[in-house]
Design a protein around this motif. Structure first.
Motif, mmCIF file in Angstrom:
data_model
loop_
_atom_site.group_PDB
_atom_site.id
_atom_site.type_symbol
_atom_site.label_atom_id
_atom_site.label_comp_id
_atom_site.label_asym_id
_atom_site.label_seq_id
_atom_site.Cartn_x
_atom_site.Cartn_y
_atom_site.Cartn_z
ATOM 1 N N ASP A 39 15.612 4.502 -24.261
ATOM 2 C CA ASP A 39 15.121 3.342 -23.529
ATOM 3 C C ASP A 39 15.836 2.062 -23.945
ATOM 4 O O ASP A 39 16.194 1.916 -25.102
ATOM 5 N N LYS B 16 21.224 2.033 -20.312
ATOM 6 C CA LYS B 16 21.627 3.226 -19.565
ATOM 7 C C LYS B 16 21.607 3.010 -18.063
ATOM 8 O O LYS B 16 22.473 3.501 -17.353
ATOM 9 N N ARG C 209 17.883 9.593 -11.011
ATOM 10 C CA ARG C 209 17.153 9.341 -12.247
ATOM 11 C C ARG C 209 15.904 10.198 -12.327
ATOM 12 O O ARG C 209 15.330 10.563 -11.316
ATOM 13 N N ARG D 226 10.119 9.154 -9.284
ATOM 14 C CA ARG D 226 8.718 8.756 -9.046
ATOM 15 C C ARG D 226 8.323 8.833 -7.571
ATOM 16 O O ARG D 226 7.193 8.496 -7.217
ATOM 17 N N ARG E 167 11.800 17.954 -12.385
ATOM 18 C CA ARG E 167 13.219 18.346 -12.347
ATOM 19 C C ARG E 167 13.391 19.613 -11.508
ATOM 20 O O ARG E 167 14.341 19.729 -10.742
ATOM 21 N N GLY F 197 13.042 14.840 -21.787
ATOM 22 C CA GLY F 197 11.763 15.550 -21.733
ATOM 23 C C GLY F 197 11.417 16.148 -23.085
ATOM 24 O O GLY F 197 10.308 15.974 -23.605
ATOM 25 N N GLU G 180 4.836 0.041 -20.667
ATOM 26 C CA GLU G 180 4.610 1.438 -20.319
ATOM 27 C C GLU G 180 4.267 2.209 -21.588
ATOM 28 O O GLU G 180 4.538 1.776 -22.708
ATOM 29 N N TYR H 172 5.231 4.620 -23.526
ATOM 30 C CA TYR H 172 6.055 4.979 -24.682
ATOM 31 C C TYR H 172 6.820 3.799 -25.274
ATOM 32 O O TYR H 172 7.627 3.990 -26.184
HETATM 33 N N1 FDM Z 1 10.261 10.615 -20.130
HETATM 34 C C1 FDM Z 1 11.247 10.791 -19.227
HETATM 35 C C2 FDM Z 1 9.588 11.696 -20.690
HETATM 36 O O1 FDM Z 1 8.687 11.529 -21.520
HETATM 37 N N2 FDM Z 1 9.929 12.962 -20.306
HETATM 38 C C3 FDM Z 1 10.908 13.180 -19.389
HETATM 39 O O2 FDM Z 1 11.198 14.353 -19.053
HETATM 40 C C4 FDM Z 1 11.594 12.049 -18.827
HETATM 41 C C5 FDM Z 1 12.661 12.256 -17.814
HETATM 42 O O3 FDM Z 1 9.434 8.608 -19.280
HETATM 43 F F1 FDM Z 1 9.606 6.523 -21.609
HETATM 44 C C6 FDM Z 1 9.846 9.255 -20.485
HETATM 45 C C7 FDM Z 1 10.911 8.366 -21.039
HETATM 46 C C8 FDM Z 1 10.442 6.997 -20.639
HETATM 47 C C9 FDM Z 1 9.631 7.209 -19.392
HETATM 48 O O4 FDM Z 1 11.579 6.709 -18.102
HETATM 49 C C10 FDM Z 1 10.194 6.654 -18.126
HETATM 50 P P1 FDM Z 1 12.433 5.441 -17.566
HETATM 51 O O5 FDM Z 1 13.871 5.835 -17.767
HETATM 52 O O6 FDM Z 1 12.014 4.269 -18.424
HETATM 53 O O7 FDM Z 1 12.044 5.274 -16.114
#
Ligand code: FDM
Length: 207
Positions: free
Chosen positions: A13, A17, A39, A43, A74, A100, A146, A148
């Motif tokens: 993150d 990227k 990507r 969503r 995926r 993932g 968000e 994470y």
């Molecule tokens: N993420 C993303 C996962 O936890 N697992 C996954 O398989 C993927 C593809 O989703 F925090 C998490 C990583 C990130 C969040 O991703 C959303 P973006 O790139 O910030 O949209």
């Protein structure tokens, strides 16, 4: 028809990227290659909307359940991905199976369990990992709340990524200037694209 997979991915993150993906897209388009930028999570699908709701803390899910949803997201694009690659389109993919596994195993899920639902998805020819210490990423700001986007968790994710590195990975120092990162990416990517053009067959994760 020879398979011409040209398939790139980016991780971590706030490491630039997404903007580097779009710079690469323009670069390859400019050279006349058929190329698309994808990507994950996507969503826009039904599964992707469940993931989006989870990421924005609007819903709660068991860690295993959300892992399987990311994987399903995926799988629902796998056939299209194969068609694109077989027709010679380069796919630049912003996050994929390694994200993932890295994120779910950082929560404490068993890494082999995390890999299992990814098996049979298409393997990338090249993984571009923009390496940046999680502290630097946090300092850059942009953590939008968000699920994470927390420093401690991102440290664990960075450790998980280290366990996943394989021969397809190239590590780029994400602390370099945007222009320098772009230059390095271009060099790596163009040699991969040229190698794939010679006719490299599709392979699958995780073999
Ligand atoms: N993420 C993303 C996962 O936890 N697992 C996954 O398989 C993927 C593809 O989703 F925090 C998490 C990583 C990130 C969040 O991703 C959303 P973006 O790139 O910030 O949209």
């Amino acid at each position: 028809m020879p398979a011409i997979p040209q398939f790139l991915r980016f991780c971590l993150d706030r490491s630039g990227k997404t903007s580097q993906s779009s710079r690469l897209l323009s670069y390859l388009e400019g050279l006349g290659y058929p190329v698309e930028s994808w990507r994950f999570p996507d969503r826009n699908t039904g599964v992707g909307q469940m993931i989006s709701s989870y990421l924005s803390n609007k819903s709660q899910l068991d860690d295993h359940a959300i892992h399987l949803l990311f994987s399903a997201n995926r799988w629902e694009k796998r056939a299209l991905m194969e068609n694109k690659l077989r027709s010679g389109t380069t796919l630049i993919v912003d996050r994929y199976s390694y994200s993932g596994v890295a994120f779910s195993s950082a929560k404490g899920l068993d890494i082999e369990w995390c890999k299992a639902p990814e098996m049979g998805l298409l393997a990338p020819d090249l993984v571009l990992y923009l390496d940046i210490p999680p502290e630097n990423a946090a300092e850059r700001g942009g953590y939008g709340g968000e699920r994470y986007e927390q420093l401690e968790f991102q440290r664990k994710v960075a450790q998980s990524y280290q366990c996943l590195r394989d021969a397809s990975w190239k590590i780029i120092d994400g602390r370099l200037s945007v222009e320098e990162v772009e230059k390095q990416l271009r060099e790596i990517v163009i040699s991969c694209v040229m190698m794939c053009q010679k006719g490299k067959s599709l392979s699958q994760l995780w073999s």
